[in-house]
Write a protein that holds these residues in place. Structure first.
Motif, mmCIF file in Angstrom:
data_model
loop_
_atom_site.group_PDB
_atom_site.id
_atom_site.type_symbol
_atom_site.label_atom_id
_atom_site.label_comp_id
_atom_site.label_asym_id
_atom_site.label_seq_id
_atom_site.Cartn_x
_atom_site.Cartn_y
_atom_site.Cartn_z
ATOM 1 N N PHE A 8 -79.122 -28.614 57.957
ATOM 2 C CA PHE A 8 -79.133 -30.026 57.591
ATOM 3 C C PHE A 8 -79.409 -30.204 56.122
ATOM 4 O O PHE A 8 -80.261 -29.513 55.547
ATOM 5 N N ILE A 9 -78.719 -31.154 55.535
ATOM 6 C CA ILE A 9 -79.134 -31.698 54.251
ATOM 7 C C ILE A 9 -80.109 -32.806 54.625
ATOM 8 O O ILE A 9 -79.710 -33.849 55.135
ATOM 9 N N LEU A 70 -86.345 -36.575 62.527
ATOM 10 C CA LEU A 70 -85.091 -36.698 61.784
ATOM 11 C C LEU A 70 -84.150 -37.700 62.439
ATOM 12 O O LEU A 70 -84.094 -37.782 63.664
ATOM 13 N N GLN A 71 -83.416 -38.413 61.609
ATOM 14 C CA GLN A 71 -82.354 -39.303 62.079
ATOM 15 C C GLN A 71 -81.037 -38.710 61.575
ATOM 16 O O GLN A 71 -80.779 -38.715 60.374
ATOM 17 N N VAL A 72 -80.241 -38.156 62.490
ATOM 18 C CA VAL A 72 -78.967 -37.551 62.101
ATOM 19 C C VAL A 72 -78.017 -38.673 61.660
ATOM 20 O O VAL A 72 -77.913 -39.710 62.306
ATOM 21 N N ILE A 73 -77.356 -38.450 60.538
ATOM 22 C CA ILE A 73 -76.446 -39.439 59.960
ATOM 23 C C ILE A 73 -75.040 -39.215 60.516
ATOM 24 O O ILE A 73 -74.500 -38.110 60.435
ATOM 25 N N ASP A 74 -74.474 -40.259 61.080
ATOM 26 C CA ASP A 74 -73.130 -40.177 61.655
ATOM 27 C C ASP A 74 -72.063 -39.979 60.579
ATOM 28 O O ASP A 74 -72.188 -40.496 59.469
ATOM 29 N N GLY A 75 -71.028 -39.248 60.943
ATOM 30 C CA GLY A 75 -69.830 -39.177 60.118
ATOM 31 C C GLY A 75 -69.874 -38.221 58.955
ATOM 32 O O GLY A 75 -68.991 -38.259 58.093
ATOM 33 N N PHE A 76 -70.892 -37.350 58.891
ATOM 34 C CA PHE A 76 -70.944 -36.394 57.783
ATOM 35 C C PHE A 76 -71.140 -34.991 58.320
ATOM 36 O O PHE A 76 -72.108 -34.706 59.022
ATOM 37 N N VAL A 77 -70.209 -34.121 57.997
ATOM 38 C CA VAL A 77 -70.380 -32.683 58.205
ATOM 39 C C VAL A 77 -69.529 -31.979 57.155
ATOM 40 O O VAL A 77 -68.406 -32.388 56.881
ATOM 41 N N GLN A 78 -70.108 -30.984 56.514
ATOM 42 C CA GLN A 78 -69.413 -30.215 55.485
ATOM 43 C C GLN A 78 -69.403 -28.750 55.902
ATOM 44 O O GLN A 78 -70.410 -28.244 56.389
ATOM 45 N N GLU A 79 -68.293 -28.097 55.658
ATOM 46 C CA GLU A 79 -68.171 -26.682 55.984
ATOM 47 C C GLU A 79 -67.962 -25.899 54.693
ATOM 48 O O GLU A 79 -67.065 -26.206 53.922
ATOM 49 N N LEU A 80 -68.806 -24.913 54.456
ATOM 50 C CA LEU A 80 -68.710 -24.059 53.279
ATOM 51 C C LEU A 80 -68.259 -22.674 53.711
ATOM 52 O O LEU A 80 -68.642 -22.202 54.787
ATOM 53 N N TRP A 94 -74.897 -30.762 58.365
ATOM 54 C CA TRP A 94 -74.950 -32.168 58.712
ATOM 55 C C TRP A 94 -75.981 -32.803 57.798
ATOM 56 O O TRP A 94 -76.650 -32.111 57.049
ATOM 57 N N MET A 95 -76.142 -34.109 57.911
ATOM 58 C CA MET A 95 -77.167 -34.820 57.142
ATOM 59 C C MET A 95 -78.170 -35.443 58.088
ATOM 60 O O MET A 95 -77.800 -35.920 59.162
ATOM 61 N N ALA A 96 -79.421 -35.453 57.661
ATOM 62 C CA ALA A 96 -80.463 -36.101 58.451
ATOM 63 C C ALA A 96 -81.483 -36.734 57.518
ATOM 64 O O ALA A 96 -81.885 -36.127 56.526
ATOM 65 N N GLU A 97 -81.869 -37.952 57.864
ATOM 66 C CA GLU A 97 -82.909 -38.642 57.099
ATOM 67 C C GLU A 97 -84.259 -38.395 57.748
ATOM 68 O O GLU A 97 -84.397 -38.460 58.976
ATOM 69 N N LEU A 98 -85.245 -38.113 56.923
ATOM 70 C CA LEU A 98 -86.616 -37.969 57.403
ATOM 71 C C LEU A 98 -87.126 -39.379 57.734
ATOM 72 O O LEU A 98 -87.145 -40.248 56.865
ATOM 73 N N ARG A 99 -87.480 -39.596 58.996
ATOM 74 C CA ARG A 99 -87.867 -40.948 59.450
ATOM 75 C C ARG A 99 -89.075 -41.482 58.681
ATOM 76 O O ARG A 99 -89.114 -42.633 58.289
ATOM 77 N N ASP A 100 -90.090 -40.634 58.500
ATOM 78 C CA ASP A 100 -91.288 -41.018 57.753
ATOM 79 C C ASP A 100 -91.325 -40.179 56.479
ATOM 80 O O ASP A 100 -91.548 -38.972 56.538
ATOM 81 N N PRO A 101 -91.106 -40.799 55.310
ATOM 82 C CA PRO A 101 -91.026 -40.026 54.071
ATOM 83 C C PRO A 101 -92.302 -39.252 53.731
ATOM 84 O O PRO A 101 -92.267 -38.338 52.920
ATOM 85 N N ALA A 102 -93.414 -39.599 54.383
ATOM 86 C CA ALA A 102 -94.678 -38.899 54.102
ATOM 87 C C ALA A 102 -94.876 -37.662 54.979
ATOM 88 O O ALA A 102 -95.851 -36.933 54.808
ATOM 89 N N LEU A 131 -72.362 -25.629 47.101
ATOM 90 C CA LEU A 131 -73.533 -26.353 47.588
ATOM 91 C C LEU A 131 -73.759 -27.619 46.757
ATOM 92 O O LEU A 131 -74.098 -28.675 47.302
ATOM 93 N N GLN A 132 -73.545 -27.529 45.452
ATOM 94 C CA GLN A 132 -73.638 -28.720 44.601
ATOM 95 C C GLN A 132 -72.625 -29.771 45.052
ATOM 96 O O GLN A 132 -72.949 -30.956 45.158
ATOM 97 N N ASP A 133 -71.396 -29.332 45.331
ATOM 98 C CA ASP A 133 -70.351 -30.255 45.800
ATOM 99 C C ASP A 133 -70.750 -30.901 47.134
ATOM 100 O O ASP A 133 -70.488 -32.079 47.363
ATOM 101 N N THR A 134 -71.381 -30.125 48.000
ATOM 102 C CA THR A 134 -71.831 -30.641 49.298
ATOM 103 C C THR A 134 -72.926 -31.687 49.112
ATOM 104 O O THR A 134 -72.912 -32.736 49.764
ATOM 105 N N LEU A 135 -73.874 -31.427 48.222
ATOM 106 C CA LEU A 135 -74.931 -32.402 47.948
ATOM 107 C C LEU A 135 -74.333 -33.690 47.382
ATOM 108 O O LEU A 135 -74.723 -34.795 47.785
ATOM 109 N N ARG A 136 -73.379 -33.564 46.495
ATOM 110 C CA ARG A 136 -72.733 -34.756 45.912
ATOM 111 C C ARG A 136 -71.936 -35.518 46.970
ATOM 112 O O ARG A 136 -71.933 -36.749 46.987
ATOM 113 N N ALA A 137 -71.269 -34.789 47.853
ATOM 114 C CA ALA A 137 -70.520 -35.439 48.943
ATOM 115 C C ALA A 137 -71.481 -36.195 49.864
ATOM 116 O O ALA A 137 -71.183 -37.309 50.313
ATOM 117 N N ALA A 138 -72.633 -35.610 50.145
ATOM 118 C CA ALA A 138 -73.640 -36.268 50.978
ATOM 119 C C ALA A 138 -74.108 -37.555 50.303
ATOM 120 O O ALA A 138 -74.235 -38.603 50.948
#
Length: 150
Positions: A8-9, A70-80, A94-102, A131-138
């Motif tokens: 996960f990113i 984690l909250q998985v973000i819909d519609g994003f998956v990158q393959e390297l 995939w991408m996931a947001e940390l529900r509680d930033p703390a 990996l840089q391209d993947t982070l930018r795509a996210a």
């Protein structure tokens, strides 16, 4: 056959921050082996395990962050695709947001440090162009989602 890994990113929006998306911070882990490179949490697929389950398991093992945090973000998956010691490897992120930033990150023995970094710092730490391209795509994906919500 290619080695296959999934992860996960993971990102967070610090509590004091409201959008715009440049306030987003990405989690990178520094390996305790090799050249001590920085990478999002990821790991190899176990026999009989599906890719998303692998990503969740590895993120829990490497960073102490489980599905409940984690909250998985819909519609994003990158393959390297790249080579490791002469063998092909593919990694799905995939991408996931940390529900509680703390929420605290708890590292496994595979890593010696972690950092929450905004996009440009994360790309500098990541070093590898794919990996840089993947982070930018996210990041672009999150910006597009925010634009839709306006």
């Amino acid at each position: 056959m290619a080695l296959r890994a999934c992860g996960f990113i993971v990102f967070r929006r610090p509590a004091s921050c409201v959008p715009p998306p440049d306030n987003i911070e990405y989690l990178l882990l520094q390996t305790s082996y090799g050249k001590h490179h920085w990478t999002p949490p990821k790991g190899h697929v176990d026999p009989g395990e599906d890719d998303l389950t692998t990503a969740l398991r590895e993120t829990k093992e490497e960073a102490g962050l489980g599905a409940e945090q984690l909250q998985v973000i819909d519609g994003f998956v990158q393959e390297l695709h790249y080579e490791v010691q002469g063998r092909p490897k593919e990694v799905l992120y995939w991408m996931a947001e940390l529900r509680d930033p703390a929420t605290a990150v708890t590292l496994s023995s595979e890593h010696k440090d972690y950092r929450w970094a905004r996009l440009e710092e994360a790309c500098t730490l990541a070093q590898y162009k794919d990996l840089q391209d993947t982070l930018r795509a996210a990041h672009r994906h999150l910006e597009a989602q925010q634009d839709k919500q306006r």
